[in-house]
Design a protein around this motif. Sequence first.
Motif, PDB file in Angstrom:
ATOM      1  N   UNK A  80       0.827  -1.218   0.000  1.00 59.36           N
ATOM      2  CA  UNK A  80       0.000   0.000   0.000  1.00 59.36           C
ATOM      3  C   UNK A  80       0.856   1.261   0.000  1.00 59.36           C
ATOM      4  N   UNK A  81       1.944   1.226   0.751  1.00 60.97           N
ATOM      5  CA  UNK A  81       2.842   2.398   0.759  1.00 60.97           C
ATOM      6  C   UNK A  81       3.399   2.648  -0.636  1.00 60.97           C
ATOM      7  N   UNK A  82       3.766   1.560  -1.320  1.00 64.01           N
ATOM      8  CA  UNK A  82       4.323   1.704  -2.675  1.00 64.01           C
ATOM      9  C   UNK A  82       3.264   2.251  -3.643  1.00 64.01           C
ATOM     10  N   UNK A  83       2.034   1.777  -3.489  1.00 62.63           N
ATOM     11  CA  UNK A  83       0.961   2.243  -4.386  1.00 62.63           C
ATOM     12  C   UNK A  83       0.634   3.712  -4.134  1.00 62.63           C
ATOM     13  N   UNK A  84       0.825   4.121  -2.891  1.00 68.21           N
ATOM     14  CA  UNK A  84       0.575   5.542  -2.583  1.00 68.21           C
ATOM     15  C   UNK A  84       1.734   6.421  -3.039  1.00 68.21           C
ATOM     16  N   UNK A  85       2.913   5.829  -3.137  1.00 61.26           N
ATOM     17  CA  UNK A  85       4.106   6.568  -3.601  1.00 61.26           C
ATOM     18  C   UNK A  85       4.021   6.818  -5.111  1.00 61.26           C
ATOM     19  N   UNK A  86       3.525   5.820  -5.838  1.00 62.31           N
ATOM     20  CA  UNK A  86       3.544   5.922  -7.296  1.00 62.31           C
ATOM     21  C   UNK A  86       2.521   6.950  -7.792  1.00 62.31           C
ATOM     22  N   UNK A  92       3.667  16.740  -6.989  1.00 61.80           N
ATOM     23  CA  UNK A  92       3.304  17.128  -5.611  1.00 61.80           C
ATOM     24  C   UNK A  92       1.805  17.264  -5.387  1.00 61.80           C
ATOM     25  N   UNK A  93       1.031  16.843  -6.360  1.00 57.43           N
ATOM     26  CA  UNK A  93      -0.431  16.918  -6.192  1.00 57.43           C
ATOM     27  C   UNK A  93      -0.915  15.769  -5.312  1.00 57.43           C
ATOM     28  N   UNK A  94      -1.957  16.074  -4.564  1.00 57.42           N
ATOM     29  CA  UNK A  94      -2.561  15.043  -3.712  1.00 57.42           C
ATOM     30  C   UNK A  94      -3.095  13.900  -4.577  1.00 57.42           C
ATOM     31  N   UNK A  95      -2.901  12.681  -4.142  1.00 57.19           N
ATOM     32  CA  UNK A  95      -3.502  11.548  -4.851  1.00 57.19           C
ATOM     33  C   UNK A  95      -4.991  11.532  -4.523  1.00 57.19           C
ATOM     34  N   UNK A  96      -5.823  11.543  -5.534  1.00 50.49           N
ATOM     35  CA  UNK A  96      -7.271  11.619  -5.294  1.00 50.49           C
ATOM     36  C   UNK A  96      -7.933  10.314  -5.715  1.00 50.49           C
ATOM     37  N   UNK A  97      -8.658   9.729  -4.790  1.00 50.78           N
ATOM     38  CA  UNK A  97      -9.431   8.525  -5.069  1.00 50.78           C
ATOM     39  C   UNK A  97     -10.814   8.695  -4.435  1.00 50.78           C
ATOM     40  N   UNK A  98     -11.780   7.968  -4.963  1.00 49.28           N
ATOM     41  CA  UNK A  98     -13.117   7.995  -4.353  1.00 49.28           C
ATOM     42  C   UNK A  98     -13.007   7.599  -2.888  1.00 49.28           C
ATOM     43  N   UNK A  99     -13.815   8.211  -2.023  1.00 47.01           N
ATOM     44  CA  UNK A  99     -13.815   7.752  -0.634  1.00 47.01           C
ATOM     45  C   UNK A  99     -14.292   6.298  -0.556  1.00 47.01           C
ATOM     46  N   UNK A 100     -13.851   5.598   0.490  1.00 46.45           N
ATOM     47  CA  UNK A 100     -14.150   4.151   0.583  1.00 46.45           C
ATOM     48  C   UNK A 100     -15.643   3.865   0.477  1.00 46.45           C
TER      49      UNK A 100
END
Length: 232
Positions: free
Chosen positions: A4-10, A194-202
Motif C-alpha cells: 500500500x505504501x508503494x501504491x501511494x508513492x507511485x 506534488x499533487x494530492x492523490x485523489x481517489x473515491x472515498x471508501x
Amino acid sequence: MALLDDLKWRYATKKMNGTKVSQDKIDYILEAARMAPSSSGLQQYKVIVVSDRDLLEKIKGVAYHQSQITDCSHLLIFAAWDGYNDERITKVFNYMMDERDLPHSTMDSYKNTILSLYEIQGQEWQAHHAAKQSYISFAMAIAAAAEQKVDATPIEGFLSDKLDELLKLRDGGYRSTVILPLGYRKEEEDWLVNMKKVRLPKDKFITEMTIEDAADIGDLPMTQTLDGFAQK
Ligand SMILES: Cc1cc2nc3c(=O)[nH]c(=O)nc-3n(C[C@H](O)[C@H](O)[C@H](O)COP(=O)(O)O)c2cc1C
C-alpha cells in the motif's frame, strides 16, 4: 503495509529525466508481469520491451508526442491476441501439460468448452477479452515498478492501429493494448508530482451486498460447466 505504501508513492509520472533503470529492476518488473493470472491461464498477451531511442521516437509520434516515451529508460508495450482459435489454445495447453507431466488430452474437454463459448462471441469480443487479460499483467508491472521505486506512466493515449503497424504486431496475430514507460521522475518539471492523490472515498468505492439487495433473476438453464481439470 509495504504494498500500500508503494501504491501511494507511485503516480502517473508526467515528466521523466532520462536516467537508465538497471536491468535487474527491469527484469523484476517483467517477471511480475509474467506472473499475472489470466483467464484459463492462457497468457493471451505478451510484452514488448523497447529501449532503442530511434524506435521510441517513432512510437512517440503515434502517442500524441507524450514526452515520457522518449524520456523513459524502457518502454513496455502490452499486446494481446486478436482472437481465439483451436490452434492457439491447444499450443498453450499442450505446453502447460508438458510442464506438469500430464497427457495433452487432460485439457481437451475444458478446451472444447471454452472454444465453443468464445466462438459464438465473435472476433471483436475475443480480442477485447484477450486485451482485458493484458491489463492484469500491466497492473502487476505498475505495482512491481512502484516496489522498485521506478516511476511509470500507464498510457492508453496512442493510436493502436498505427503502433501495431509500426511494430508489425498484426502479422503475428497481436494488437497493442496499453503501454508503460519506466524511468525516473524529473520533479522540477512534473506538474503532478506534488499533487494530492485523489481517489473515491471508501464508502463510494466499496459496496457490501447481501441476498436482501439482490434481484430475483430466476433459475438459469446453464448446461455447460467450467470444470477445468476434471475429466469424466
Ligand atoms: C489505462 C490507463 C491509461 C492511461 N493513459 C494515460 C495517458 O495516455 N497519458 C497520461 O499521462 N496518463 C495516462 N493515465 C494515467 C491516469 O490519468 C492516472 O493513472 C490517474 O489519473 C490516476 O492518477 P495516478 O496514477 O497518478 O494515481 C492512464 C492510466 C491508465 C490506468
